[in-house]
Design an enzyme around this catalytic site. Structure first.
Site, PDB file in Angstrom:
ATOM      1  CB  SER A  14     -40.340  19.092 -35.637  1.00 48.06           C
ATOM      2  OG  SER A  14     -41.659  19.510 -35.877  1.00 48.06           O
ATOM      3  NE  ARG A  37     -37.124  10.091 -33.104  1.00 50.14           N
ATOM      4  CZ  ARG A  37     -37.950  10.181 -34.152  1.00 50.14           C
ATOM      5  NH1 ARG A  37     -39.193  10.600 -33.967  1.00 50.14           N
ATOM      6  NH2 ARG A  37     -37.539   9.856 -35.356  1.00 50.14           N
ATOM      7  CG  HIS A  40     -40.353  15.471 -32.176  1.00 52.89           C
ATOM      8  ND1 HIS A  40     -41.208  14.406 -32.363  1.00 52.89           N
ATOM      9  CD2 HIS A  40     -40.605  16.346 -33.184  1.00 52.89           C
ATOM     10  CE1 HIS A  40     -41.933  14.621 -33.442  1.00 52.89           C
ATOM     11  NE2 HIS A  40     -41.597  15.782 -33.961  1.00 52.89           N
TER      12      HIS A  40
END
Length: 212
Positions: A14, A37, A40
């Site tokens: 990812s 982050r 994600h």
């Protein structure tokens, strides 16, 4: 159908995809960690364009965490999503006032939102704070007001409320204030974004400790 089952391999793949999809020269290395982050958590590369950091915001957040400043959230969902064990390792308390009886009473008596009442209540506490607002624009408007009045002095404001009424404007108001801030421009944002930003800062603080 073959698919990845190893959690670590899934995460690594990812982030490899995310890394290739972000124009990294827009950010410092630590800012980029925060952006990755968020992407994600949302699977939305548009956040890599919308996230804006005031000068020194990431550094201010890391220093506040390492100093044990409290984190105040606008929702219990945000509080639940923050890595509290990691926060606790720095002496950081994660607090949310919006579900308290005091906030409910104040909101009713003053005819304001509970999120606004929660921010007011948090201002009565003398401890130093990082504010994390991912849901309620009214909470951010009230926090902005308290900052202007000199009633709170946040180490950092993560101002990423989501919505079509007030979210964009509350964030535009925040970036004009003399406090470190991380915002998402426009109507986008939300609790998962706020949580991702704070967890990224906690991880960066932990990494600093390991290096030092």
């Amino acid at each position: 159908m073959e698919y990845l089952k190893d959690p670590r391999a899934i995460e690594e793949k990812s982030f490899d995809i995310i890394k290739k999809g972000i124009e990294k020269n827009l950010y410092s290395d630590e800012e980029l960690e925060v952006v990755k982050r968020v992407v994600h958590a949302t699977a939305d590369f548009e956040f890599a364009r919308l996230i804006k950091f005031s000068n020194g915001a990431v550094e201010a957040g890391i220093k506040a965490i390492k100093a044990g400043w409290s984190i105040v959230t606008d929702t219990r969902m945000a509080r639940a999503g923050i890595k509290r064990e990691l926060a606790k390792s720095f002496g950081v308390r994660v607090r949310c006032y919006s579900s308290s009886k005091e906030a409910e009473k104040m909101a009713r008596e003053r005819n304001i939102t509970r999120a606004m009442a929660a921010i007011i209540l948090s201002s009565y506490e003398t401890e130093n704070k990082i504010f994390v607002i991912g849901n309620a624009p009214t909470a951010l408007f009230k926090l902005n007001e308290l900052i202007r009045e000199g009633k709170v002095y946040p180490a950092l404001v993560v101002g990423v409320p989501v919505g079509f009424v007030g979210a964009k404007e509350s964030k535009e108001e925040l970036v004009e204030l003399p406090v470190p801030s991380i915002v998402v421009q426009g109507c986008k944002g939300g609790t998962p974004v706020a949580v991702a930003i704070i967890n990224a800062l906690l991880s960066l603080a932990e990494r600093r400790d390991e290096v030092e």
